[in-house]
Design an enzyme around this catalytic site. Sequence first.
Site, PDB file in Angstrom:
ATOM      1  N   VAL A 132      34.221  26.275  69.745  1.00  0.00           N
ATOM      2  CA  VAL A 132      33.041  27.122  69.894  1.00  0.00           C
ATOM      3  C   VAL A 132      32.595  27.215  71.351  1.00  0.00           C
ATOM      4  O   VAL A 132      31.915  28.171  71.745  1.00  0.00           O
ATOM      5  CB  VAL A 132      31.895  26.572  69.008  1.00  0.00           C
ATOM      6  CG1 VAL A 132      31.417  25.222  69.510  1.00  0.00           C
ATOM      7  CG2 VAL A 132      30.734  27.549  68.899  1.00  0.00           C
ATOM      8  N   LYS A 133      32.973  26.250  72.174  1.00  0.00           N
ATOM      9  CA  LYS A 133      32.501  26.203  73.561  1.00  0.00           C
ATOM     10  C   LYS A 133      33.064  27.330  74.422  1.00  0.00           C
ATOM     11  O   LYS A 133      32.566  27.561  75.529  1.00  0.00           O
ATOM     12  CB  LYS A 133      32.830  24.852  74.184  1.00  0.00           C
ATOM     13  CG  LYS A 133      32.144  23.672  73.506  1.00  0.00           C
ATOM     14  CD  LYS A 133      30.628  23.814  73.528  1.00  0.00           C
ATOM     15  CE  LYS A 133      29.952  22.571  72.950  1.00  0.00           C
ATOM     16  NZ  LYS A 133      28.478  22.670  72.956  1.00  0.00           N
ATOM     17  N   ASP A 134      34.093  28.023  73.942  1.00  0.00           N
ATOM     18  CA  ASP A 134      34.579  29.196  74.678  1.00  0.00           C
ATOM     19  C   ASP A 134      33.452  30.207  74.873  1.00  0.00           C
ATOM     20  O   ASP A 134      33.380  30.879  75.910  1.00  0.00           O
ATOM     21  CB  ASP A 134      35.718  29.864  73.926  1.00  0.00           C
ATOM     22  CG  ASP A 134      37.018  29.090  74.017  1.00  0.00           C
ATOM     23  OD1 ASP A 134      37.037  28.016  74.649  1.00  0.00           O
ATOM     24  OD2 ASP A 134      38.025  29.560  73.446  1.00  0.00           O
TER      25      ASP A 134
END
Length: 498
Positions: free
Chosen positions: A43-45
Site C-alpha cells: 500500500v505504501k506505493d
Amino acid sequence: MDRKYTDITKTIGRTPVVKLSRLAPAGVDIFAKIEAFNPMGSVKDRFALAAVEDAERRGLLKPGQTVVEATSGNTGISLAMVCAQRGYPFVAVMAENFSIERRKLMRFLGAKVVLTPAAERGSGMLAKAQELAKTHGWFLTRQFDNEANAEMHARTTAQEILADFDGERLDFWITGYGTGGTLKGVARILRQARPETKIVVAEPDNSPLLGSGIRSKRHSDGAEAGAHPAFRPHLMQGWTPDFISRLVEDSVDLGLIDEIVGVAGNDALAAARDLAGKEGILAGITAGATLAAARALAERAPKGSRILCMLPDTGERYLSTPLFADVPVEMTAEELSISRSTPLARFDGTHSSPKVPTASPEVLPVSPEAAAFVAEVTSDPENAVVMFALEWCEFCWSVRKMFAHHQIPFRSVDLDSVAYQKDDWGGKIRVALSATTHQRTIPQIFIAGRHIGGCTDLFDAWKAGTVQRELADAGITCGGDGASDPYSFLPGWLHKRG
C-alpha cells in the site's frame, strides 16, 4: 482497457477486492483489498508517489535532491522505486530489527539504507532521519504527518472502495493504522459517502496505543517526544511505531473510528498462513493481523454482514520473520516418501538415473591454439589470478564472492559465455585446460601461473594459508575479513552437502 503506461508509477492503485471463500463464518462475507498488487507489493506505493509529486508541485523537492525517510521497510521500498524512476537519490533509515529482505530490496532499487539500534525503536529511526535531513539539506517525506499521505488515499483508495461496493452493502471497513494515511484518507471519505459503514481499527493487543486512550507526547513544534507508554515490541512490522502519528490522532479527533480491536501476534501469523494455504493469497503479517480482526468481528456481527479488510503488503517481505520460521527448507518426511515412491533423482543412494554417454575431455584431441591460449592466460603478469569458469555455476559464483569479499582482482574466463561459443572455442579451451591440469572440474583457479585447483581446493588452501602466501608473492594484498570461513560463500544447499 489501455494497459500501456508511460512509467511504473502509473500502475499504482486500482488494486482488486477479493471475496474470501473459505475463511469467513457462515452468513458473513469477508472481502480483502489486496494492496500487494501495487508494483512494489504494498500500500505504501500510494504514499511514495503522493509525497514526491506533492513536494515537486510545491517546490520543496529540487532536481537531484536526496530524499530521506524513516521506514520499517515498505515505505522505503516504495520511495526507492519512485525515486529511481524520477532520478532522486534516496536514503532509508530503518531500525536494525526489521526484516533483512526489505534492506536488500531497497538497496537493489538503488537506495542507501542507514540502520539504527533496535532499542531506539521507531522514534529513534525517525529522529535519525530528521537529523540527516536537517544536516544535509535532504527532503524528508514525513510519512507520519504528511497530509499528502491521507489525501492520496482519499483520492484513490477510498474512491476504489466506493466504486467496488456501489449499490451494495458495506457494513464494516477494517484496517491497521501505522502512519495513519490509509486510515484518515479512507475513513474520512467513507464517513461522508457511506455513513452506515463502521470504521474498525486493529492494533497489536500487547501494544494498545490507541486502546490505552493516552495521546503521544509532543514537542512544541508537534514532533513526537519519545516512546508511547503503552508501546511494547510486536510482530506487525509497520503497523504501529512507538508513537501515535499526527494523522492517526487526526482520525481520533475527527471521530472517524468506531471500534478498536486488539490482535494477538499468533493470531496474525495463523491468519496470514490461512490466507496462503486456504485462499492462495500471499500476504504479510500485518495483512494476517487485519484479517484476524475481521474474522473476530465476523463471529459477532449480524448475519448478512459484509466486511472489507485491508491487506497492506505481500508475504515475500517476511521470509526472515516468524511468519516463515516453520516452513522447512529441506524435504519433510512426507516429501521424502513421495520422492522415494519412484526410482529417479533421489538422494538416498538408491536412485537409478538414466545414463547419458559423455565424451571424456582426456580422449579428445587438444587444439594447439587452445593450449597456447591456456598457457598465455595463466602466465599473464597483468592478471595474476585467473579462473576458468562457467557463467552461472554455483561453485564459480562462490569463488567470485570470496574474491570480491577479500578484494582480490582476478580474470574470469567464462567458457560458456557468448564470447567463447563460436566454433566451440570454450569447449576446446576446456579440453586443453583438462590436459594441462588433469582435472575435469570447473572452476579451475591459477595464481601467478601455479594451478591451485577447483573451488574446494581453493577454499582448503585458503584455510591452510597457502593462497594468502601465493597472493603476497604475486604482490596482491587481501582485504576483507581474513578470518572468514571460505565455505560460507557456498550456497546453503552446497555448503550442507559439501
